[in-house]
Design an enzyme around this catalytic site. Structure first.
Site, short mmCIF file in Angstrom:
data_model
loop_
_atom_site.label_atom_id
_atom_site.label_comp_id
_atom_site.label_asym_id
_atom_site.label_seq_id
_atom_site.Cartn_x
_atom_site.Cartn_y
_atom_site.Cartn_z
N GLU A 190 72.71 38.86 29.07
CA GLU A 190 73.65 38.02 28.41
C GLU A 190 74.63 39.18 27.87
O GLU A 190 74.06 40.26 27.39
CB GLU A 190 72.71 37.72 27.11
CG GLU A 190 73.64 36.91 26.30
CD GLU A 190 72.95 36.31 25.01
OE1 GLU A 190 71.72 36.48 24.69
OE2 GLU A 190 73.95 35.84 24.22
N ARG A 227 57.56 43.71 29.56
CA ARG A 227 58.70 44.46 29.05
C ARG A 227 58.34 46.01 29.06
O ARG A 227 57.31 46.39 29.08
CB ARG A 227 58.93 44.43 27.68
CG ARG A 227 59.50 42.93 27.30
CD ARG A 227 59.59 42.89 25.88
NE ARG A 227 60.71 43.58 25.27
CZ ARG A 227 61.91 43.23 25.40
NH1 ARG A 227 62.29 41.95 25.64
NH2 ARG A 227 62.96 43.85 24.87
N LYS A 260 68.92 44.71 22.04
CA LYS A 260 70.32 45.03 22.02
C LYS A 260 70.56 44.75 20.60
O LYS A 260 71.73 45.44 20.02
CB LYS A 260 71.09 44.01 22.84
CG LYS A 260 71.21 44.41 24.14
CD LYS A 260 71.84 43.36 25.09
CE LYS A 260 70.85 42.51 25.51
NZ LYS A 260 71.49 41.33 26.38
#
Ligand code: ATP
Ligand code: MG
Length: 553
Positions: A32, A259, A269
């Site tokens: 994104e 992850r 982020k």
């Protein structure tokens, strides 16, 4: 020897064995564009691009740009730059926003099939009806709107006739589903904001679950790999695909891996953005940031990042990798590839009293003993020399193998010297050390004295020809080993190391006056450094890592 495979490779091999055509394999990396990529993304990038390489399949770089409130062109540019720098080439560049029209048409199809409805309640009312994992939810009073009314309202939403938050489009699945995500999830909401790519063409924007799987389907991604937190979404992913997929087309498969979590830092982020916006760092590419751009400015070679991800492995269970492993990977790579140079970070002047003042003597120094092809370079030697302050003590115990009064050390690639006398300033600080040298002890001269062993060897820079350079040295940005556990922003800020950066002016050998941006060097005995910027009057070096793991618990 049997080649070891990770569990994703096993899944793919099984699919191939069950008849999936190898030419249909296709992967994607779907960031994104709402921030810069970080070390966690490096893992997702390496996982997808390595599979693509292994199976000779294409990779799509897809920007998941479905939320105009957070996404910006500058992030798109930065993401592309970072992936290229890491050493990967994508085969196709796509944007989820390119699929807005198709997604809209499919949404209409859902409505027509009685699989979606417009809900006109507040988000709080909808949340209250969701129930809990142990209690069923309640149907919305708008759940049984007629198909015609749903289409009319959804089209009005699309035309911008309704304010944000007035209506949403929800999938009509079940308010009793065990998986809470299936309790009539919202698939469209109204956002009245310019989109970086589609401008003001759209007012209704799809939510992640609706856009993601459908984008995978449009691109015919065979294996859609994401992180574990999406595991519960898989059921919804499949439900959506079932509504729209044609039997003749490939149905993408979502699979999840753990992850990458790294100690002493954060990989989110949103939180990294907080550091940038609060001014605690100089930007996304601050050399202390765990972003790819920060690591690049810090001097990490892309090979070290790839190796780090490889060593961390592809697992099904979450774990935290020690930051020291990343530093280890950097050292291993830099040891092989960086030329050695002499830079004195905290200079103390030595005068060699028995050395002639009028020579242009040069000494030879190996560029990189790890790389026989790297050759040698010349450095001026002279009467006045700089060494590190910490390498001299007037008196010291027997364990101090550096310079003290009456003792000898070797100046690397040059002569053995002996300290005789100290010059103090009026505040009793040592400002100069008077030494003598053994003229027969020159390194590499072949003389008996040149082989003579003394306990310590020091790096040094001759005053003549030396250049001043600016050196930034860093420590970890977070003192706390797991800043991701911070309860809130204040808590996160508390975990920051107040002394994570230090700048000084150092004395460098003349060769470095020509150092170019991006070049990496080992400063002898000090660590690895990269040229940050050479447009300023002084060349700037950023320290990547020390030669050894100096982090004290
Ligand atoms: P963040 O929480 O930092 O914003 P994200 O997952 O929302 O991360 P995306 O841009 O959506 O960021 O991520 C793109 C891809 O990278 C996704 O497939 C995501 O699963 C993966 N990814 C993100 N963070 C990590 C991580 N720490 N380790 C491995 N993969 C990650
Ligand atoms: Mg995300």
């Amino acid at each position: 020897m049997k080649e070891s495979k990770n569990f994703i490779e096993n899944i793919i091999d099984e699919d191939l064995a069950l008849g999936l055509d190898k030419s249909l394999l296709k992967f994607r990396f779907p960031p994104e564009p709402n921030g810069f990529l970080h070390i966690g993304h490096v893992k997702a990038i390496c996982v997808n691009f390595s599979l693509a390489k292994k199976y000779n399949a294409p990779v799509v770089l897809r920007f998941d740009d479905t939320n105009p409130e957070k996404e910006e062109q500058q992030y798109i540019d930065a993401i592309k730059k970072d992936i290229s720098w890491l050493g990967f080439k994508w085969d196709e560049e796509r944007f989820a926003s390119d699929y807005f029209e198709q997604l809209y048409l499919w949404a209409i199809e859902l409505i027509k099939n009685g699989k979606a409805y417009v809900d006109s309640q507040s988000s709080t009312a909808m949340a209250e009806q969701k129930g809990s994992p142990t209690n069923p939810g309640k149907n919305s009073p708008f759940r049984d709107r007629s198909i015609d009314e749903n289409i009319k309202l959804f089209n009005e939403m699309k035309q911008g006739l309704h304010d944000e938050g007035k209506h949403v489009l929800r999938a009509k699945i079940s308010m009793n589903a065990n998986n809470m995500l299936l309790r009539d999830p919202v698939i469209y909401r109204v956002i009245k904001k310019e989109h970086p790519r589609t401008g003001s063409n759209w007012v209704v924007y799809p939510l992640y679950d609706w856009a993601h799987g459908e984008s995978d389907y449009i691109e015919q991604i065979s294996h859609s790999l994401c992180t574990l937190e999406f595991k519960p979404h898989r059921e919804l992913y499949n439900w959506f695909l079932k509504q729209i997929a044609k039997p003749s087309k490939l149905k993408p498969k979502q699979r999840e891996f753990a992850r990458l979590n790294l100690s002493h830092t954060i990989t989110s982020k949103r939180k990294l953005m907080l550091l940038v916006n609060s001014g605690l760092v100089s930007g996304w590419d601050d050399p202390r940031m765990p972003t790819i751009s920060g690591l690049r400015r810090r001097g990490y070679p892309p090979e070290a990042l790839q190796e780090f991800v490889r060593l961390a492995g592809v697992a099904k269970r979450e774990n935290v990798i020690e930051a020291s492993l990343l530093e280890f990977c950097a050292r291993e790579e830099l040891n092989k590839t960086s030329n050695r140079v002499m830079v004195v970070l905290d200079p103390l002047k030595l005068t060699i009293t028995n050395y002639p003042s009028d020579t242009d003597e040069m000494v030879l120094s190996e560029n990189n003993p790890e790389n026989p092809l790297s050759g040698e370079r010349e450095m001026p030697f002279g009467k006045e020399i700089f060494i590190e302050q910490e390498d001299f003590k007037t008196e010291a115990n027997r364990k101090f193998f550096r310079l003290t009064i009456g003792k000898e050390v070797r100046l690397k690639s040059a002569y053995i010297i002996k300290a005789n006398e100290v010059v103090y300033d009026d505040k009793n600080n040592v400002v100069e050390v008077l030494c003598t040298y053994d003229p027969k002890s020159k390194s590499g001269s072949g003389s008996e004295e040149s082989q003579r062993k003394v306990k310590g060897t020091l790096h040094w820079v001759s005053k003549k020809g030396s250049v001043d350079v600016k050196v930034n040295e860093y420590d970890r940005l977070f003192e706390h080993a797991s800043p991701s556990t911070a309860k809130n922003n204040e808590d996160l800020f508390q975990m920051i190391n107040p002394n994570s950066s230090k700048t000084s002016v150092a004395k460098a050998e003349p060769f470095l006056s020509k150092a170019k941006k991006g070049e990496r060097y080992q400063f002898q005995r000090k660590g690895y450094f990269i040229v940050d910027n050479n447009e300023t009057p002084l060349i700037i070096f950023n320290k990547t890592v020390g030669l050894r793991d100096n982090w004290k618990k």
